[in-house]
Structures are given as C-alpha cells and as structure tokens.
Design a protein around this motif. Sequence first.
Motif, mmCIF file in Angstrom:
data_model
loop_
_atom_site.group_PDB
_atom_site.id
_atom_site.type_symbol
_atom_site.label_atom_id
_atom_site.label_comp_id
_atom_site.label_asym_id
_atom_site.label_seq_id
_atom_site.Cartn_x
_atom_site.Cartn_y
_atom_site.Cartn_z
ATOM 1 N N GLN A 155 0.873 -1.180 -0.066
ATOM 2 C CA GLN A 155 -0.151 -0.071 -0.022
ATOM 3 C C GLN A 155 0.873 1.131 0.004
ATOM 4 O OE1 GLN A 155 -3.660 -0.114 -0.123
ATOM 5 N NE2 GLN A 155 -3.496 2.265 -0.144
ATOM 6 N N ASN B 39 -4.110 -0.197 -8.302
ATOM 7 C CA ASN B 39 -4.857 -0.846 -7.169
ATOM 8 C C ASN B 39 -4.379 -2.182 -6.642
ATOM 9 O OD1 ASN B 39 -6.070 -3.115 -8.576
ATOM 10 N ND2 ASN B 39 -7.153 -1.384 -9.804
ATOM 11 N N ASP C 103 -9.052 -5.211 -2.580
ATOM 12 C CA ASP C 103 -8.969 -3.916 -2.682
ATOM 13 C C ASP C 103 -9.306 -3.485 -4.281
ATOM 14 O OD1 ASP C 103 -8.818 -3.729 -0.230
ATOM 15 O OD2 ASP C 103 -7.117 -2.565 -0.062
ATOM 16 N N LEU D 36 -12.980 -2.852 -4.835
ATOM 17 C CA LEU D 36 -13.646 -1.884 -4.028
ATOM 18 C C LEU D 36 -14.989 -1.024 -4.857
ATOM 19 C CD1 LEU D 36 -10.823 -0.370 -1.858
ATOM 20 C CD2 LEU D 36 -12.947 -1.797 -1.230
ATOM 21 N N GLU E 15 -18.969 -1.131 -4.339
ATOM 22 C CA GLU E 15 -19.732 0.224 -3.974
ATOM 23 C C GLU E 15 -20.554 0.613 -5.099
ATOM 24 O OE1 GLU E 15 -16.139 2.752 -3.361
ATOM 25 O OE2 GLU E 15 -16.010 2.068 -1.479
ATOM 26 N N THR F 69 -10.711 -8.338 2.324
ATOM 27 C CA THR F 69 -9.953 -7.485 3.083
ATOM 28 C C THR F 69 -10.993 -6.625 3.923
ATOM 29 O OG1 THR F 69 -9.925 -5.622 1.244
ATOM 30 C CG2 THR F 69 -8.268 -7.209 1.220
ATOM 31 N N ARG G 149 -11.510 -3.447 3.867
ATOM 32 C CA ARG G 149 -12.062 -2.462 2.847
ATOM 33 C C ARG G 149 -12.958 -2.952 1.793
ATOM 34 N NH1 ARG G 149 -7.604 0.818 -0.073
ATOM 35 N NH2 ARG G 149 -9.308 2.279 -0.475
ATOM 36 N N ALA H 6 -16.172 -3.874 3.884
ATOM 37 C CA ALA H 6 -16.987 -2.663 4.127
ATOM 38 C C ALA H 6 -17.766 -2.028 3.130
ATOM 39 C CB ALA H 6 -16.040 -1.526 4.806
ATOM 40 N N ALA H 7 -17.096 -2.234 1.782
ATOM 41 C CA ALA H 7 -17.890 -1.826 0.874
ATOM 42 C C ALA H 7 -19.054 -2.709 0.207
ATOM 43 C CB ALA H 7 -16.853 -1.853 -0.315
#
Length: 353
Positions: free
Chosen positions: A160, A176, A217, A220, A224, A236, A238, A241-242
């Motif tokens: 990252q 990414n 990631d 993502l 979303e 992951t 992230r 959460a998406a």
Amino acid sequence: MAIKLVLSDIDGTLLPRGNAEVDRRVVEAFHALLDAGLAVGPASGRALPAILPAFAGDEACAATALATNGMQVYTAGKLVHEEHLDREGLVQLAAAVREVPRAGMICFKGAEVFLVEGERDVLAPIFPSYAAHVTPVDAVPDFPVVKANVFVDADVQGTQALMERLEAVLPRLGLNTPMAGFMNVVPVGYSKATGIDIICRELDVSLDEVVVFGDADNDLEMLEHVPNSVAVANATPRAAAAARWHIGSVDEFAVPKAMMAIEAGEAESHDGYSGGEVAVYCIMPSAAASGCGLEAGARPLKTVRFAWRAFGLWRLRAPLDFSRNLEAPGDVCSHGDQGAAQYIIQPIALPPS
C-alpha cells in the motif's frame, strides 16, 4: 427485481490463493446460471488467456467477462470494449519502479508476459504462473498495452505504501492492489465498476439486476457501485465494508453456493422486514465446546426480526451489536467484540422464503 447478470472476482473469491483451477462446484454453478438464462462470468484482474486455464479451458464460463480489471469487456465470447494504458505513463512508472529495491514491472501482450523491470525470482513467489513464462525486455514494449502490473517483495502495508508513492508521480495512471506484493495498473479513474457499466449497456441490464462477488481492494469500486454486492469472509476490511452482503470464505465454496441460491430464485432482496422473528441466544465457551446446544445453559440475548432473505441467507437487522449472515436457523456465528462468546439463532416464527 430479478437478477440477470452475475459477475465474480476469481483469485481469493472463486479460487483459493495458490490453486491453479477453480473447484468443479464453481463450474457447475456457472453452468446452472447459464442454463437458467442468466449471464455469468468473471470480473478479474487477469486477462482472458489467464482466466480460461482457471476454468480448465471451459469457454462458456468466460463468454461474458470483465477481464484486466474491466479494461476488456466480453459478451457472447466477443471482445466488445478495450482500453489501453498510456505508454508515456508506463515509461514513467518503469523508471520509478527501477528505484525501488526488490520491485518490478511486467507488461502483457495476450498470453505473453514481459519483464520490464525487476527480477524473475522476486516475481515467482508472488505470481508463480506469470514468472514461469516471463520474458525479460529492456524497455516498455511499443505495442498497445492493456495489462501491466507492479510487483514488490512486501506485505500488505508495504504494498500500500509503495502504491501511494508511485501514484504521487503518475498523473495518467492509477494503481490498485488485489493482494500483498502485487498491483494492477489502470488509467486514472478506471476500475471494474467502469467495465460493469459497459457490460450493462451491452446486455441491456440495470445495476439492480446485477450481483457481484469480491474479496480485495481492486474490487472496491465494483462492490460500492453495484447494489447487490457480496464479499467473502476472507475479504480485506475495505472490501468487506464496501459490500452489502457477506457470505462464507473462498475455502468454504461460499460463492458457488450463493450462485446456486440465485439460480433457485432466492436472490431477490427486500427492503424492510419480512415478517418473522428469531430469538438470539448467547452461547458461552463451555456450551460451544459441547456443540452449542441450548441445553448447555444458553441464555436469551434478545429477540429480533428478520430483515430480508437473499442468496439463500437470512440477514439479521440492526440494532444487534453484531451483523452477520447465517445460512439457516441453528447456525452458529462468532463475534470478535464479544471475545469467546458465540451466538446461535433459534426460530420463533420463520418468514416465508
């Protein structure tokens, strides 16, 4: 609204890391959806020549596909859209990577892999199949490049950090990361979500009629962008959460199970409550050790209503302090904030399926 298009990431979502081919259950689920009249395919960072071996050469599984992070879009087995990476940007990227110890860059032309910067031995443990066939070159190739990757001997945090460092000097290219040590190169602002918009136009499908599965990631934007987005348990933080929905891990074959539920017509989501109630019991460690039976002294935690059923899963509605999908009444789940405590869902009155 009925589902018409199902897309899934491959590595870490359909295919456990380190495996060469998806399990037969994945192929069977793809064909079940195809036989039901749905479009289904991969949404991968891989180019098509690297996608097909993962499905043992079964072209039907990739007749509809978002390849190379959506930069190549296929429908009915035909390439209908393709993006190219800016060559000047790739030259700048190669120069920046050259200054990073144990880092490198590869470019692709179909199934051919070219090592622009770095060492094969560093690439090998990160992406063995690419390292096995890579050809060293002296500079960025002069042919139009659709797919390029940066690799580095680093953990997730190191990957990252390098990605952010490189992006700061790349005005025309974005990056990414699907996994530690590996980065995808894309045009600035481009993602799998861009490819999904293109394939939806080609197939005359709305986003509400799409289901996507992912874990990393580089998923993502896709997770979303699509209302019916699903993350596997090994995703992951992230990516998790998406996503709207959460299922089991890639090792549990959670995605093909969910696909079979879609084929069975269990994937339509519903706003609000479905009309059933459950009691959630707290199972302490001693009870968990004895098989989580209620006779082991479980105490009721609270009673909640079902919110909806989708992909064959019952989804519990807040205000529970844990939100978790359960495959069926009686299943047990853990909640990290509660230490070793576990929970079991006990039906009072089940809503209609």
